[in-house]
Scaffold this motif. Structure first.
Motif, short mmCIF file in Angstrom:
data_model
loop_
_atom_site.label_atom_id
_atom_site.label_comp_id
_atom_site.label_asym_id
_atom_site.label_seq_id
_atom_site.Cartn_x
_atom_site.Cartn_y
_atom_site.Cartn_z
N GLY A 1 0.81 -1.21 0.00
CA GLY A 1 0.00 0.00 0.00
C GLY A 1 0.84 1.26 0.00
O GLY A 1 0.47 2.28 -0.59
N ALA A 2 2.00 1.20 0.67
CA ALA A 2 2.87 2.38 0.73
C ALA A 2 3.66 2.57 -0.56
O ALA A 2 3.83 3.70 -1.03
N ARG A 3 4.14 1.45 -1.14
CA ARG A 3 4.96 1.54 -2.35
C ARG A 3 4.56 0.44 -3.33
O ARG A 3 5.23 -0.58 -3.44
N PRO A 4 3.47 0.59 -4.03
CA PRO A 4 3.02 -0.47 -4.95
C PRO A 4 4.06 -0.75 -6.03
O PRO A 4 4.49 0.16 -6.73
N GLY A 5 4.47 -2.00 -6.10
CA GLY A 5 5.43 -2.41 -7.11
C GLY A 5 6.87 -2.23 -6.72
O GLY A 5 7.76 -2.81 -7.34
N ARG A 6 7.15 -1.43 -5.71
CA ARG A 6 8.54 -1.16 -5.31
C ARG A 6 8.93 -1.87 -4.03
O ARG A 6 10.08 -1.81 -3.62
N ALA A 7 7.96 -2.49 -3.38
CA ALA A 7 8.28 -3.28 -2.19
C ALA A 7 8.99 -4.57 -2.63
O ALA A 7 9.00 -4.91 -3.82
N PRO A 8 9.62 -5.31 -1.71
CA PRO A 8 10.22 -6.60 -2.07
C PRO A 8 9.24 -7.49 -2.82
O PRO A 8 8.02 -7.44 -2.60
N ARG A 9 9.77 -8.32 -3.70
CA ARG A 9 8.96 -9.07 -4.66
C ARG A 9 7.77 -9.77 -4.04
O ARG A 9 6.65 -9.68 -4.55
N TRP A 10 7.95 -10.51 -2.93
CA TRP A 10 6.88 -11.33 -2.40
C TRP A 10 5.93 -10.57 -1.48
O TRP A 10 4.93 -11.14 -1.04
N LEU A 11 6.22 -9.30 -1.22
CA LEU A 11 5.26 -8.50 -0.45
C LEU A 11 4.25 -7.90 -1.43
O LEU A 11 4.18 -6.69 -1.66
N ALA A 12 3.46 -8.78 -1.99
CA ALA A 12 2.47 -8.41 -3.00
C ALA A 12 1.27 -9.35 -2.85
O ALA A 12 1.19 -10.14 -1.90
N ALA A 13 0.35 -9.28 -3.79
CA ALA A 13 -0.89 -10.05 -3.67
C ALA A 13 -0.62 -11.55 -3.63
O ALA A 13 -1.18 -12.27 -2.79
#
Length: 722
Positions: A427-439
């Motif tokens: 939520g803070a950095r969409p797409g720029r967070a580490p790879r697996w911190l995503a959907a």
């Protein structure tokens, strides 16, 4: 003698606390990996003798017929001529003459040296021939099917990183000392470069050449044999040469395992400190190594001396592809256009909020009661937690306590925190967070937490199994049900989030059904079944079944042992007979009781791991493209498959570490739990080829468009790029 006497000491030990900086703490957390391997080795030696005989058959046939009955017995002249002829046909006349002279010199050293030279050539030939028979087909399969390469690569890494002394022992255990086991160890050590370089050669064939052959109507068989293999020949030949060099370097290890050959001469010279024998054997060893190396080299590599080539083979045993000289470096030009990741769309926010709530509920659940008055999982490995005498009455244990959720609760805590961190970081950095911190990473963690929570709830306690007479029923606290609720909410939220998340692959996924992936999943399920029906616990405690019948049996056995000792004292003439009977009784008393993953006398965690694995297999079918579907469809089902596979691993891991944390010294988790954990990792690994391709999509355009509706801006997505 009272079987329950040690319980007071166990309770006293349980109350002690060892500081974390004290080395004695390591004894309280010993992982019984050696015991697992010993259990597996003994089971294989007893139950799979036919399979071991089949595996050893080609080695025995080739060593006996090619080495013992042929090369060692025939005249040295025929061997020299045959080797020179092969060198002439494969290389040139110059190499053939060198081969003839070098082998003749080996024969002139002594008759014994010649026999050992012939045996060395034969053993290396057997090892290399079997490596070629296995390595080239496997390398071709790896080069053509990505999923096979994903499974094979970590196996090759293990074969190259683990020292040969480590896997010498299993081969000696199963096949004994001698040439057969030595040839097997040599093959294991020398095989990886051939598979790696064959895979690399197939992959380096220009795609336009392959596509052109297919466009002209060539079948896949003709594409392989008429296009890919001929163009990959330099890499394959380099792989054969590297395999041969590594096989030569293993001759000393082969001598330690009882094999004949020049390695045995050198070993004997070292043991006897015989300088003359060592010098003559070393010269013969050197000449044979040079002969075999020159015969297997590619054209244009004669300028490199043997010592340099052996050094390069050792240096690049992990990356043999660096030894191919004609590989052209591909310049990577990064696209410099200004780009932004797709912003979070309005329809993504509600699923993300739902996932966040589920993760927080799962985290909070571990701080609430999971059991009371007794342990549930921990009681299997520590009778004190069964509260037989009411020691734990009235006490409440949360999800993190050793007598509560233990590592099941800790696993739920870690997975819940992962979901929370993934939602907040994305939520803070969409797409720029580490790879697996995503959907997709959040889906995997949420499903894993749900599987672990359900497994804990449905697991059988010692009270349910009737193992411990007088054991207190631990029941379930509110924390367990909240953990399930949190996992369910997080799973629903993350799956909904993934359905609307703007992710796209870095490269187009292959069309059609991925049969390699289905085969990989099938292997994982077979491994899971093997783990389920193998031992999940090895209990050597004399009071391992605290039922009246078991206690009476233990007391009777103790009395029988005492009676045998008394008879031996009274009848010295037959003392040997009594001693033999006494050894049998004591061995039976010490024999571990094994319980598999679905037995009524165990927690039956294997049953729930099996159900999760079968669900992963079903989810893996649409993920592999069996029912068609686009790339997004396959990505979503791959994520669900990965979550279920991760759940299988977490169940076995939590069972193992729970008893590492709190189990009695004579209670060990079994090799079946370890195999189950590995099977879950195999399921997870089968999805990585797809999951690693997907990233947050990028959008391009005028920066002034950033205030537009996210869904409209996302319409300009052209795909994720690294």
């Amino acid at each position: 003698m009272t079987v329950l006497a040690p319980m007071t000491a166990v309770l006293a030990q349980a109350s002690e606390r060892i500081p974390i900086w004290d080395n004695a703490l390591l004894d309280e957390w010993t992982v019984p990996f050696g015991e697992w391997m010993e259990q597996a080795a003994r089971w294989i030696a007893v139950n799979l003798t036919t399979m071991l005989d089949i595996f050893a058959w080609p080695f025995e046939i080739m060593v006996r017929n090619l080495v013992r009955d042929f090369l060692i017995e025939i005249s040295w002249v025929w061997i020299v001529l045959a080797m020179a002829l092969v060198a002439w046909l494969t290389r040139n006349v110059k190499v053939a003459v060198f081969v003839a002279v070098a082998l003749t010199l080996c024969g002139l050293l002594d008759t014994e040296y010649w026999k050992e030279t012939a045996a060395t050539i034969g053993l290396i030939g057997v090892a290399v021939i079997l490596c070629v028979v296995i390595g080239i087909p496997v390398g071709i399969a790896c080069g053509r099917v990505d999923s096979i390469w994903q499974v094979t690569r970590p196996i090759l890494d293990a074969m190259q990183v683990v020292h040969s002394f480590v896997y010498m022992l299993p081969f000696i255990w199963f096949f004994g000392l001698g040439e057969v086991s030595a040839t097997m160890v040599t093959m294991v050590y020398a095989l990886p470069p051939l598979i790696r370089l064959t895979n690399l050669g197939i992959r380096q064939v220009p795609p336009d050449v392959v596509e052109a052959s297919r466009a002209y109507g060539a079948s896949e068989a003709r594409v392989l044999f008429d296009v890919q293999i001929p163009l990959a020949r330099p890499a394959i030949m380099t792989g054969i040469n590297q395999t041969l060099l590594l096989a030569i370097s293993m001759l000393g290890i082969a001598a330690l395992m009882g094999s004949f050959g020049l390695g045995r001469v050198l070993l004997r010279a070292i043991n006897n400190q015989d300088v003359g024998e060592g010098a003559a054997g070393g010269l013969a060893f050197f000449l044979v190594a040079v002969v075999l190396d020159r015969m297997s080299q590619r054209q244009g590599t004669e300028s490199t001396n043997l010592f340099k080539r052996v050094q390069l083979a050792w240096k690049h045993r992990r990356d043999p592809e660096m030894l191919i000289p004609d590989t052209e470096a591909t310049a990577i030009v990064e696209y410099q256009e200004t780009e932004e990741y797709a912003p979070i769309a309005v329809r993504e926010r509600l699923p993300m909020l739902l996932a966040l709530i589920g993760g927080l509920v799962a985290v909070v659940s571990t701080l609430l009661p999971w059991t009371s008055s007794a342990g549930k999982i921990s009681a299997w490995g520590r009778w004190a937690d069964a509260s037989l005498n009411g020691e734990l009455d009235g006490q409440v244990f949360n999800g993190l306590a050793a007598s509560g959720g233990s590592w099941f609760g800790i696993t739920v805590l870690a997975l819940g925190l992962f979901v929370v961190v993934a939602v907040m970081a994305f939520g803070a950095r969409p797409g720029r967070a580490p790879r697996w911190l995503a959907a997709d990473g959040a889906v995997i963690a949420a499903i894993s937490a749900l599987v672990v929570s359900f497994a804990y709830l449905l697991a059988q306690s010692v009270t349910d199994a009737g193992i411990a007479a007088g054991a207190v029923d631990p029941g379930h606290g509110i924390g367990v049900y909240l953990a399930i609720a949190g996992g369910l909410i997080a799973s629903v939220g993350t799956i909904l989030w993934m359905r609307v998340a703007k992710h796209s692959p870095l490269h187009p996924l292959p069309l059609g059904t991925n049969w390699g992936r289905i085969i990989g999943l099938g292997i994982a399920i077979l491994t899971l079944v093997l783990g389920i029906f193998s031992g999940w616990s090895a209990d050597s405690r004399p009071d391992r079944a605290l039922t009246p019948e078991a206690l009476a049996e233990a007391e009777a056995r103790v009395m029988e042992i005492e009676e045998l000792k008394r008879r031996a004292d009274e009848d010295p003439e037959n003392q040997a007979v009594y001693a033999a009977d006494l050894l049998v009784l004591e061995a039976q008393a010490r024999q571990a009781s094994f319980t598999n993953g679905i037995a009524d006398s165990g927690p039956q965690l294997g049953l729930w791991a099996l159900i999760a694995g079968l669900l992963a297999m079903l989810a893996g079918l649409p993920a592999a493209g069996v029912f068609g579907g686009d790339e997004q469809w396959r990505w979503r089902w791959s994520t669900v498959t990965a979550g279920l596979g991760s759940g299988v691993t977490c169940i076995a891991f939590a069972w193992i570490i729970t008893h590492v944390r709190s189990g009695d010294l004579q209670f060990l988790s079994g090799v079946g739990a370890f195999i189950t954990m590995v099977s879950g990792l195999l399921i997870l690994a089968s999805t990585m080829a797809v999951l690693k391709e997907f990233r947050r999509s990028k959008v391009y355009g005028d920066p002034s468009d950033s205030k537009a509706e996210p869904d409209t801006a996302a319409a300009a997505t052209v795909g994720a790029r690294m």
